[in-house]
Design an enzyme around this catalytic site. Structure first.
Site, PDB file in Angstrom:
ATOM      1  N   SER A  20      37.413  30.153  54.727  1.00 57.17           N
ATOM      2  CA  SER A  20      36.071  30.387  54.170  1.00 57.17           C
ATOM      3  C   SER A  20      35.631  29.232  53.277  1.00 57.17           C
ATOM      4  O   SER A  20      36.401  28.732  52.461  1.00 57.17           O
ATOM      5  CB  SER A  20      36.049  31.682  53.372  1.00 57.17           C
ATOM      6  OG  SER A  20      34.814  31.789  52.691  1.00 57.17           O
ATOM      7  N   ARG A  21      34.356  28.826  53.431  1.00 57.89           N
ATOM      8  CA  ARG A  21      33.803  27.772  52.572  1.00 57.89           C
ATOM      9  C   ARG A  21      33.069  28.378  51.376  1.00 57.89           C
ATOM     10  O   ARG A  21      32.494  27.649  50.572  1.00 57.89           O
ATOM     11  CB  ARG A  21      32.849  26.875  53.362  1.00 57.89           C
ATOM     12  CG  ARG A  21      33.522  26.090  54.491  1.00 57.89           C
ATOM     13  CD  ARG A  21      34.781  25.356  54.025  1.00 57.89           C
ATOM     14  NE  ARG A  21      35.258  24.379  54.998  1.00 57.89           N
ATOM     15  CZ  ARG A  21      36.221  24.600  55.883  1.00 57.89           C
ATOM     16  NH1 ARG A  21      36.819  25.778  55.962  1.00 57.89           N
ATOM     17  NH2 ARG A  21      36.596  23.627  56.713  1.00 57.89           N
ATOM     18  N   THR A  67      34.658  39.444  54.361  1.00 55.22           N
ATOM     19  CA  THR A  67      34.604  38.812  55.674  1.00 55.22           C
ATOM     20  C   THR A  67      35.599  39.517  56.586  1.00 55.22           C
ATOM     21  O   THR A  67      36.183  40.547  56.202  1.00 55.22           O
ATOM     22  CB  THR A  67      34.815  37.275  55.552  1.00 55.22           C
ATOM     23  OG1 THR A  67      34.578  36.691  56.829  1.00 55.22           O
ATOM     24  CG2 THR A  67      36.201  36.902  55.065  1.00 55.22           C
ATOM     25  N   LYS A  71      34.375  44.271  56.851  1.00 56.70           N
ATOM     26  CA  LYS A  71      32.974  44.648  56.615  1.00 56.70           C
ATOM     27  C   LYS A  71      32.650  46.114  56.923  1.00 56.70           C
ATOM     28  O   LYS A  71      31.779  46.697  56.293  1.00 56.70           O
ATOM     29  CB  LYS A  71      32.037  43.742  57.415  1.00 56.70           C
ATOM     30  CG  LYS A  71      31.992  42.333  56.849  1.00 56.70           C
ATOM     31  CD  LYS A  71      31.028  41.469  57.602  1.00 56.70           C
ATOM     32  CE  LYS A  71      31.062  40.052  57.037  1.00 56.70           C
ATOM     33  NZ  LYS A  71      30.100  39.162  57.665  1.00 56.70           N
ATOM     34  N   GLY A 134      26.943  39.030  72.384  1.00 51.51           N
ATOM     35  CA  GLY A 134      27.949  39.615  71.498  1.00 51.51           C
ATOM     36  C   GLY A 134      27.418  40.869  70.834  1.00 51.51           C
ATOM     37  O   GLY A 134      26.212  40.983  70.573  1.00 51.51           O
ATOM     38  N   GLY A 137      30.114  43.022  64.572  1.00 55.45           N
ATOM     39  CA  GLY A 137      29.461  43.184  63.273  1.00 55.45           C
ATOM     40  C   GLY A 137      28.354  42.156  63.048  1.00 55.45           C
ATOM     41  O   GLY A 137      27.272  42.498  62.555  1.00 55.45           O
ATOM     42  N   ILE A 223      26.017  31.812  65.003  1.00 54.32           N
ATOM     43  CA  ILE A 223      26.354  32.220  63.633  1.00 54.32           C
ATOM     44  C   ILE A 223      27.672  31.568  63.192  1.00 54.32           C
ATOM     45  O   ILE A 223      28.099  31.721  62.065  1.00 54.32           O
ATOM     46  CB  ILE A 223      26.370  33.760  63.437  1.00 54.32           C
ATOM     47  CG1 ILE A 223      27.472  34.435  64.247  1.00 54.32           C
ATOM     48  CG2 ILE A 223      25.030  34.359  63.806  1.00 54.32           C
ATOM     49  CD1 ILE A 223      27.631  35.929  63.870  1.00 54.32           C
TER      50      ILE A 223
HETATM   51  P1  ATR Z   1      32.114  39.905  64.040  1.00 56.26           P
HETATM   52  O1  ATR Z   1      32.185  40.935  62.973  1.00 56.26           O
HETATM   53  O2  ATR Z   1      32.308  38.503  63.523  1.00 56.26           O
HETATM   54  O3  ATR Z   1      30.887  39.998  64.897  1.00 56.26           O
HETATM   55  P2  ATR Z   1      33.702  41.317  65.940  1.00 56.26           P
HETATM   56  O4  ATR Z   1      33.088  42.567  65.441  1.00 56.26           O
HETATM   57  O5  ATR Z   1      35.166  41.277  66.192  1.00 56.26           O
HETATM   58  O6  ATR Z   1      33.396  40.121  64.950  1.00 56.26           O
HETATM   59  O7  ATR Z   1      32.888  40.880  67.267  1.00 56.26           O
HETATM   60  C1  ATR Z   1      33.319  39.845  68.063  1.00 56.26           C
HETATM   61  C2  ATR Z   1      32.361  39.700  69.265  1.00 56.26           C
HETATM   62  O8  ATR Z   1      32.862  38.642  70.081  1.00 56.26           O
HETATM   63  C3  ATR Z   1      32.293  40.930  70.159  1.00 56.26           C
HETATM   64  O9  ATR Z   1      31.014  41.006  70.747  1.00 56.26           O
HETATM   65  C4  ATR Z   1      33.342  40.608  71.213  1.00 56.26           C
HETATM   66  O10 ATR Z   1      33.148  41.261  72.457  1.00 56.26           O
HETATM   67  P3  ATR Z   1      33.771  42.739  72.726  1.00 56.26           P
HETATM   68  O11 ATR Z   1      32.786  43.700  72.119  1.00 56.26           O
HETATM   69  O12 ATR Z   1      33.874  42.832  74.184  1.00 56.26           O
HETATM   70  O13 ATR Z   1      35.119  42.765  72.040  1.00 56.26           O
HETATM   71  C5  ATR Z   1      33.068  39.143  71.397  1.00 56.26           C
HETATM   72  N1  ATR Z   1      34.204  38.477  72.026  1.00 56.26           N
HETATM   73  C6  ATR Z   1      35.454  38.324  71.542  1.00 56.26           C
HETATM   74  N2  ATR Z   1      36.214  37.649  72.418  1.00 56.26           N
HETATM   75  C7  ATR Z   1      35.428  37.372  73.502  1.00 56.26           C
HETATM   76  C8  ATR Z   1      35.625  36.706  74.746  1.00 56.26           C
HETATM   77  N3  ATR Z   1      36.811  36.165  75.079  1.00 56.26           N
HETATM   78  N4  ATR Z   1      34.589  36.615  75.597  1.00 56.26           N
HETATM   79  C9  ATR Z   1      33.403  37.155  75.286  1.00 56.26           C
HETATM   80  N5  ATR Z   1      33.130  37.806  74.126  1.00 56.26           N
HETATM   81  C10 ATR Z   1      34.140  37.906  73.248  1.00 56.26           C
END
Ligand code: ATR
Length: 280
Positions: A20-21, A67, A71, A134, A137, A223
């Site tokens: 984290s920065r 983070t 969350k 995606g 969160g 993001i």
């Molecule tokens: P954050 O809180 O940072 O958004 P998260 O809740 O873990 O982190 O969400 C990660 C996102 O990246 C999700 O949309 C995840 O897709 P899934 O809902 O199918 O898990 C996506 N993601 C993670 N690895 C991935 C991959 N290899 N290809 C495509 N999407 C991916």
């Protein structure tokens, strides 16, 4: 006790957290405002989150940021969650009040929207369809913010369709969920595409998406801020699209956090951004 009589303390809880920065950002501001204080990374495992949050007040912390992966879990630990955070379903900031109670808010959404507005002053959410990739969160905050700003059509596409359907079902309005196989063609005609997945972040493979259908005048946003330019943004820039990275989203969250913790509305100067960029 006034702020000047105190040693001000805040931090960021995460697991892992050392990437984290936020400490660089906040500690610069303590210096800029000549305040005695510190902002520390707090490496907290999920099973220790409740004890860590409850320790903020007794230790004299004004609050903390949250983070990955805290969350959502933190929502059920704090005493109060504001309306925006409740709608998003996650908190990114905790205020430890003088009476020891904990209040949760979500500044991710504010940070994302403010960053877009600052980087692209003419940007309007309602200018055309938006593709959000995606459904975690980060995506919830982005979708909520875009819908609040007046987006008319949000095409939400995710590897796990059910997660996208969950957000679309909860938020309703302009959001429709699409299966992962359609991610390339969904870029047709959009004014904005946002990557909210972890793909492209340092240590992860690039986001697997073809940009052929992305209009030349569309804006591409990520993001992610480590690296500053994800492979997705690099590919968009190379074909002539304007791009916005995730660093501003982090930086814009500082002001609401400082207002809540210390009663100060700090000015975020360009030199601070440059300083953080140098560490990435
Ligand atoms: P954050 O809180 O940072 O958004 P998260 O809740 O873990 O982190 O969400 C990660 C996102 O990246 C999700 O949309 C995840 O897709 P899934 O809902 O199918 O898990 C996506 N993601 C993670 N690895 C991935 C991959 N290899 N290809 C495509 N999407 C991916």
């Amino acid at each position: 006790m006034t702020a000047s009589d105190r040693f001000l303390m805040a931090g960021v809880m995460g697991w892992p957290v050392m990437h984290s920065r936020s400490p660089v950002l906040h500690n610069y501001l303590f210096k800029q405002y000549r305040l005695a204080g510190t902002y520390v990374p707090l490496a907290i495992r999920p099973e220790g989150l409740q004890a860590a949050l409850r320790a903020l007040h007794p230790l004299g912390f004004s609050g903390c940021n949250l983070t990955i992966p805290h969350k959502q879990q933190a929502m059920s630990i704090v005493d109060e969650v504001d309306t925006v955070a409740k709608s998003i379903g996650a908190i990114s900031c905790v205020l430890a009040r003088p009476d020891g109670s904990l209040a949760g808010s979500n500044n991710d959404c504010y940070g994302f929207i403010q960053n877009l507005k600052q980087e692209q002053p003419g940007w309007r959410a309602g200018a055309g369809p938006i593709a959000v990739i995606g459904a975690g969160g980060g995506s919830r905050a982005v979708c909520y913010g875009l819908a609040q700003e007046g987006a008319k059509e949000i095409r939400l596409v995710n590897r796990t369709l059910a997660h996208a359907q969950g957000i679309a079902g909860e938020f309703g309005g302009p959001i429709s969920a699409y299966p992962w196989e359609r991610r390339h063609e969904l870029l047709d005609g959009v004014a904005l595409v946002v990557n909210t997945t972890s793909q492209g972040m340092v240590g992860n493979p690039p986001l697997d998406i073809q940009l052929d259908k992305l209009p030349a005048n569309a804006l591409a946003a990520d993001i992610i801020y480590i690296p500053l330019e994800s492979p997705f943004l690099a590919a968009a820039r190379q074909r002539g699209n304007k791009t916005v990275n995730g660093l501003g989203m982090l930086m814009h969250q500082v002001r609401p956090a400082w207002k809540a913790w210390f009663g100060i509305d700090p000015e975020i100067k360009a030199e601070l951004r440059a300083l953080v960029e140098k560490t990435i």
